[in-house]
Write an enzyme that holds these catalytic residues in place. Structure first.
Site, PDB file in Angstrom:
ATOM      1  N   HIS A   1     -56.195  54.028   4.138  1.00  0.00           N
ATOM      2  CA  HIS A   1     -56.134  53.798   5.418  1.00  0.00           C
ATOM      3  C   HIS A   1     -56.867  52.320   5.760  1.00  0.00           C
ATOM      4  CE1 HIS A   1     -59.644  56.052   5.593  1.00  0.00           C
ATOM      5  NE2 HIS A   1     -59.796  55.768   6.636  1.00  0.00           N
TER       6      HIS A   1
ATOM      7  N   ASP B   1     -64.851  51.347   6.297  1.00  0.00           N
ATOM      8  CA  ASP B   1     -65.480  52.018   5.380  1.00  0.00           C
ATOM      9  C   ASP B   1     -64.755  51.794   4.078  1.00  0.00           C
ATOM     10  OD1 ASP B   1     -64.406  54.081   6.928  1.00  0.00           O
ATOM     11  OD2 ASP B   1     -65.766  55.366   5.949  1.00  0.00           O
ATOM     12  N   HIS B   2     -63.397  51.637   4.200  1.00  0.00           N
ATOM     13  CA  HIS B   2     -62.661  51.838   3.144  1.00  0.00           C
ATOM     14  C   HIS B   2     -61.821  50.351   2.863  1.00  0.00           C
ATOM     15  CE1 HIS B   2     -61.987  56.238   2.811  1.00  0.00           C
ATOM     16  NE2 HIS B   2     -62.604  56.133   4.055  1.00  0.00           N
TER      17      HIS B   2
ATOM     18  N   HIS C   1     -54.908  61.765   9.901  1.00  0.00           N
ATOM     19  CA  HIS C   1     -56.103  61.222  10.435  1.00  0.00           C
ATOM     20  C   HIS C   1     -55.855  60.724  11.735  1.00  0.00           C
ATOM     21  CE1 HIS C   1     -60.133  59.805   9.834  1.00  0.00           C
ATOM     22  NE2 HIS C   1     -59.933  58.540   9.502  1.00  0.00           N
TER      23      HIS C   1
ATOM     24  N   ASP D   1     -58.715  59.602   4.283  1.00  0.00           N
ATOM     25  CA  ASP D   1     -59.479  60.449   5.453  1.00  0.00           C
ATOM     26  C   ASP D   1     -58.343  61.508   5.572  1.00  0.00           C
ATOM     27  OD1 ASP D   1     -61.613  58.939   4.431  1.00  0.00           O
ATOM     28  OD2 ASP D   1     -62.078  58.599   6.799  1.00  0.00           O
TER      29      ASP D   1
END
Length: 319
Positions: free
Chosen positions: A62, A66-67, A140, A211
């Site tokens: 996604h 942080d990804h 998510h 996530d």
């Protein structure tokens, strides 16, 4: 298939953990795939034996930062590295292409290689002679996908003793019979190679879910996988936080592993709130109550995916 965890923290990095990224090395080819690319991922490459020049594909679950925030810098560094001129394909939800184009445009970054972007839809993402990749929407706050990398089954073992007993001369005929072909011998006999080859050997598989809060879609995606890497942001005692952020607890991750019948569960994407407070020990214990074959990931941990999963590095002890 070897997994290297380049980042195992959720949201923000800690002194011990970078944010999310997982590298997958493929057997018998100098090729590297990356799953997510949090900020600082290229620094983690420098701390590992991995080579940016071998990176060919990046799969994004996604578009939360942080990804994702490590992508522009990693692409720029790869462009400057020796051998970093081969194309890179990015896979992810809608918006990934716009993000990449904007980041490169406004930083005036000019890459030495082509970047292709494939927008995800549920189902088959990639397929070649050795591997296939599937994706499945998870649950998510924004569109998020899980991935399954599956190695194609290997041919069964050729029964040399049986071939010799049948008087089949060694040589090129053996190669044809190993492929299951029907072969006519010099004496006129016809031999079906399938009768000399054992059952196919199942290929290895790696499922990645992050996530997401618990969803049956994750169970369906990971069914029978050799190893499942699943986010475990919170302990069950913090269920309210998990539900608010639509993240998983250790209990949820273990439930997915148990219902999917996977060989090994590896937890990752831990909230920094549990660092240094004994929380990760509790995280492991919580998951193992439901699924005993559980490990906690840590940065630069390597794991060899196999029909009988084994971890190369010794597992850390968590207080």
């Amino acid at each position: 298939m070897r997994i290297t965890f380049l980042g195992t923290s959720s949201g923000t990095p800690t002194r011990e953990r970078n944010v999310t990224a997982i590298a997958l090395q493929l057997p018998q080819r100098a090729e590297l795939w990356l799953f997510d690319c949090g900020e600082g991922t290229q620094h983690q490459f420098l701390r590992s034996p991995l080579r940016l020049s071998q990176l060919e594909k990046i799969f994004f679950t996604h578009l939360h930062g942080d990804h994702l925030f490590g992508l522009p810098g990693l692409l720029a560094s790869r462009s400057l590295s020796s051998g970093g001129a081969t194309p890179v394909t990015l896979y992810g939800p809608p918006g990934l292409g716009a993000y990449v184009r904007a980041a490169l445009k406004y930083s005036e970054t000019h890459l030495a290689f082509a970047v292709q972007v494939q927008t995800l839809e549920s189902g088959l993402v990639y397929n070649d002679s050795a591997f296939c990749v599937y994706c499945q929407p998870l649950k998510h706050r924004i569109p998020a996908f899980g991935y399954l990398v599956r190695e194609h089954d290997h041919p069964g073992t050729f029964d040399v003793a049986k071939a010799q007993a049948l008087g089949i001369p060694a040589g090129p005929l053996y190669g044809q019979l190993k492929q299951g072909s029907v072969v006519t011998l010099p004496d006129g006999r016809t031999i079906d190679g399938k009768k000399l080859v054992g059952p196919p050997k199942p290929g290895r598989s790696f499922a990645y879910c992050s996530d997401t809060i618990y969803t049956p879609r994750a169970v369906h995606l990971a069914a029978g996988a050799s190893v499942l890497v699943h986010e475990s942001t919170y302990l069950h005692q913090d269920l309210t936080l998990a539900e608010r952020g639509m993240h998983s607890t250790a209990t949820m991750a273990a439930t997915v592993a148990r219902e999917a019948g996977v060989g090994q569960l590896i937890l990752t994407h831990f909230s920094p709130r549990y660092e240094g407070e004994g929380g990760l020990g509790a995280m492991l214990a919580e998951a193992q109550t439901l699924f005993p074959n559980t490990l906690l990931a840590y940065d630069l941990m390597g794991y060899e995916v196999s029909p009988t999963p084994t971890i190369r590095e010794p597992a850390r002890a968590y207080s």
